[in-house]
Design a protein around this motif. Sequence first.
Motif, PDB file in Angstrom:
ATOM      1  N   UNK A  30      56.086   0.353  13.590  1.00 32.82           N
ATOM      2  CA  UNK A  30      56.488   1.469  13.651  1.00 32.82           C
ATOM      3  C   UNK A  30      55.367   2.749  13.947  1.00 32.82           C
ATOM      4  N   UNK A  31      55.503   3.714  14.501  1.00 37.61           N
ATOM      5  CA  UNK A  31      54.495   4.836  14.929  1.00 37.61           C
ATOM      6  C   UNK A  31      54.074   5.312  13.527  1.00 37.61           C
ATOM      7  N   UNK A  90      49.777   9.746  19.005  1.00 42.29           N
ATOM      8  CA  UNK A  90      49.045   8.699  19.567  1.00 42.29           C
ATOM      9  C   UNK A  90      49.424   8.510  21.042  1.00 42.29           C
ATOM     10  N   UNK A  91      48.673   8.300  22.089  1.00 41.56           N
ATOM     11  CA  UNK A  91      48.990   8.124  23.485  1.00 41.56           C
ATOM     12  C   UNK A  91      48.138   6.928  24.102  1.00 41.56           C
ATOM     13  N   UNK A  92      48.619   6.554  25.113  1.00 44.82           N
ATOM     14  CA  UNK A  92      47.650   5.352  25.931  1.00 44.82           C
ATOM     15  C   UNK A  92      47.605   5.978  27.406  1.00 44.82           C
ATOM     16  N   UNK A  93      46.471   5.747  27.767  1.00 46.90           N
ATOM     17  CA  UNK A  93      46.221   6.217  29.199  1.00 46.90           C
ATOM     18  C   UNK A  93      46.472   4.905  30.138  1.00 46.90           C
ATOM     19  N   UNK A  94      47.401   5.442  30.947  1.00 46.97           N
ATOM     20  CA  UNK A  94      47.613   4.317  32.003  1.00 46.97           C
ATOM     21  C   UNK A  94      46.481   3.937  33.018  1.00 46.97           C
ATOM     22  N   UNK A  95      45.795   2.807  33.088  1.00 42.52           N
ATOM     23  CA  UNK A  95      44.654   2.777  33.898  1.00 42.52           C
ATOM     24  C   UNK A  95      45.175   2.651  35.517  1.00 42.52           C
ATOM     25  N   UNK A  96      44.288   3.436  36.165  1.00 41.06           N
ATOM     26  CA  UNK A  96      44.282   3.582  37.602  1.00 41.06           C
ATOM     27  C   UNK A  96      45.374   4.652  38.081  1.00 41.06           C
ATOM     28  N   UNK A  97      46.283   5.239  37.120  1.00 42.24           N
ATOM     29  CA  UNK A  97      47.095   6.342  37.563  1.00 42.24           C
ATOM     30  C   UNK A  97      46.405   7.652  37.256  1.00 42.24           C
ATOM     31  N   UNK A 137      53.163   7.514  22.142  1.00 43.30           N
ATOM     32  CA  UNK A 137      53.956   6.458  21.443  1.00 43.30           C
ATOM     33  C   UNK A 137      54.593   7.170  20.258  1.00 43.30           C
ATOM     34  N   UNK A 138      55.830   7.177  20.531  1.00 42.03           N
ATOM     35  CA  UNK A 138      56.866   7.790  19.587  1.00 42.03           C
ATOM     36  C   UNK A 138      57.624   6.756  18.682  1.00 42.03           C
ATOM     37  N   UNK A 139      57.722   5.689  19.002  1.00 41.04           N
ATOM     38  CA  UNK A 139      58.586   4.626  18.279  1.00 41.04           C
ATOM     39  C   UNK A 139      57.608   3.594  17.956  1.00 41.04           C
ATOM     40  N   UNK A 179      54.503   0.352  19.993  1.00 44.36           N
ATOM     41  CA  UNK A 179      53.925  -0.055  21.271  1.00 44.36           C
ATOM     42  C   UNK A 179      54.869  -0.873  22.135  1.00 44.36           C
ATOM     43  N   UNK A 180      55.683  -1.619  21.292  1.00 47.41           N
ATOM     44  CA  UNK A 180      56.788  -2.560  22.173  1.00 47.41           C
ATOM     45  C   UNK A 180      57.621  -1.655  22.756  1.00 47.41           C
ATOM     46  N   UNK A 181      58.289  -0.613  22.124  1.00 42.91           N
ATOM     47  CA  UNK A 181      59.332   0.035  22.621  1.00 42.91           C
ATOM     48  C   UNK A 181      58.849   1.018  23.921  1.00 42.91           C
ATOM     49  N   UNK A 182      57.625   1.509  23.306  1.00 41.38           N
ATOM     50  CA  UNK A 182      57.319   2.588  24.418  1.00 41.38           C
ATOM     51  C   UNK A 182      56.338   2.361  25.574  1.00 41.38           C
ATOM     52  N   UNK A 183      55.359   1.124  25.200  1.00 41.74           N
ATOM     53  CA  UNK A 183      54.417   0.701  26.133  1.00 41.74           C
ATOM     54  C   UNK A 183      54.778  -0.576  27.075  1.00 41.74           C
ATOM     55  N   UNK A 184      55.249  -1.655  26.124  1.00 43.79           N
ATOM     56  CA  UNK A 184      55.405  -2.980  26.656  1.00 43.79           C
ATOM     57  C   UNK A 184      56.785  -2.746  27.633  1.00 43.79           C
ATOM     58  N   UNK A 185      57.538  -1.998  27.218  1.00 49.84           N
ATOM     59  CA  UNK A 185      58.973  -1.824  27.669  1.00 49.84           C
ATOM     60  C   UNK A 185      59.120  -0.738  28.793  1.00 49.84           C
ATOM     61  N   UNK A 186      57.969  -0.384  29.159  1.00 47.73           N
ATOM     62  CA  UNK A 186      58.013   0.993  29.910  1.00 47.73           C
ATOM     63  C   UNK A 186      58.447   0.612  31.398  1.00 47.73           C
ATOM     64  N   UNK A 187      59.315   1.454  31.729  1.00 50.30           N
ATOM     65  CA  UNK A 187      60.002   0.980  32.996  1.00 50.30           C
ATOM     66  C   UNK A 187      59.051   0.891  34.254  1.00 50.30           C
TER      67      UNK A 187
END
Length: 520
Positions: A55-56, A78-85, A97-99, A101-109
């Motif tokens: 968790x965060x 915490x935040x993660x930059x999207x490469x190339x965007x 990241x509010x919850x 990495x799995x929920x906010x980043x890996x599962x990003x739509x």
Amino acid sequence: MATLLPPPKRQKVYHGVPEPEPEPVQPAPNVVVQFVSEDDGKPLAPAVNLPANIPRDALESLVNKLSTTDDDPVPFSFSIAVPGDTSNNGAPTRIVISNSIEKDVLSHPTHDFSPEDIFVIQCSPQAVFKVRPATRCSSTLSGHSSPILCASFSPTGNLLATGSGDCNARLWDLFTETPSHVLSGHKGWVLCVEWDGMERKLATGGHDGHVRLWDPKSGKPIGDAMRGHTKWVTSIAWEPIHINAAAPRLASSSKDGSVRVWLASTTRQLEYTLGGHSASVNVVRWGGGGVGGKGVLYTASSDRTVRVWDANGGKPIYTLKDHAHWVTTLALNTDFVLRTGPYDHTGKKPKSDQEAQSLSKARYDALATSVPELLISGSDDQTLYLWSLFPASGDAGKPKPVARLTGHQKQLSHVAFSPDGRFAASAAFDNSVRIWEGRTGKFVATLRGHVGAVYRLAWSADSRLLVSASKDSTLKIWDLKTYKLKTDLPGHTDEVYCVDFVADKVVSGGRDRKVKIWKN
């Protein structure tokens, strides 16, 4: 003798149907995380291998252990930059990241990330300064000839305004710790003093039912008194700077059961009156939320209700009827940023109204995007209610309290949110202060030490310290790591009615007619 084996375990059968096998729970993948500073991109610690579902809050604890030597944990975002965007005006798009990495980043739509990637997490400290606790009285300022009833520091923290039973308000310079101006004009006790967010005007309300405006530089009144209330003025609130920087309006509540909104910056005329309450309106607060972020007015009354109004026109939005006795105190989790407007701990001054409005909006949004504006109401029924009236999801329908906060044994005197909104503190006539979680209303701790009713609370700007003023003639500073008394500040010779925290100074006033300034 031969060893007997236990009989095989029989499969459970429900109505002739075998019990389904439980689906195997997929373990969360491990990911490699590199924490870097958002300011300069330098690594804060070596790369670590973590479960993606950590968790965060655990990420925050980990960064503090790896990167800081200070005992006090620093809150991070915490935040993660999207490469190339780079669709965001040329800047890389970020996922906050509010919850986990799995929920906010890996599962990003919309963005594809793989557990094999190295996740570069940008860390931004949320409290980059630390307030030192006051330990001594540096000045005792005389001037008022009656008890001091209210005190408020200006948004920059350079000036202090006090109101007294001697019918005067006074301004004090906190740099030199000397008197600045005497504001004479009221014909009764001065019950409330409030600064506008740009520090251009000071508003005072009195026992005479008048609201007056003052120029803090000259100490002169701005025009005549704003008359209309038939009984004394109980509370004043300015329109937030992020909504209206050039000409903020002013709301005043009164014992006569009405709230009046004034065009303070132009004609000083009455814009409209709110007349829904059937008894004294004890508090008015001007919030920055509401539909479309246009601002709302919150009013608390002795008719046992809290009412919420659209600040543009005064249309009623909600009536909250959960309290069983007079509602005497209100607090918003955005109070600190609304009050200080564009002025933060860096001391930068805006060059124009537009810049002030954008700075104030950025500060407000930084707080209100993670949690929408929350309200706490406190009553003589010894309880508090936490409300989320304008959730981010849209229409709330009929408002229900998030939580009912119980535990005080006597009526509430004051409630205040910490500047970061994480905690709320309540003071009561039962000699105690209670700490609650700001988002859930969950009870955290009781602070005991006063031997008289606690009248007033003030938080330090870094949310690490809380000061309380009491009938027992003392101020007490509490450590919110241990929930124990950090410093006792005796010195007043009678009850302390008001207290405020200014940078690393504490100012107080009370029945002994003295303003005291406390320092480290």
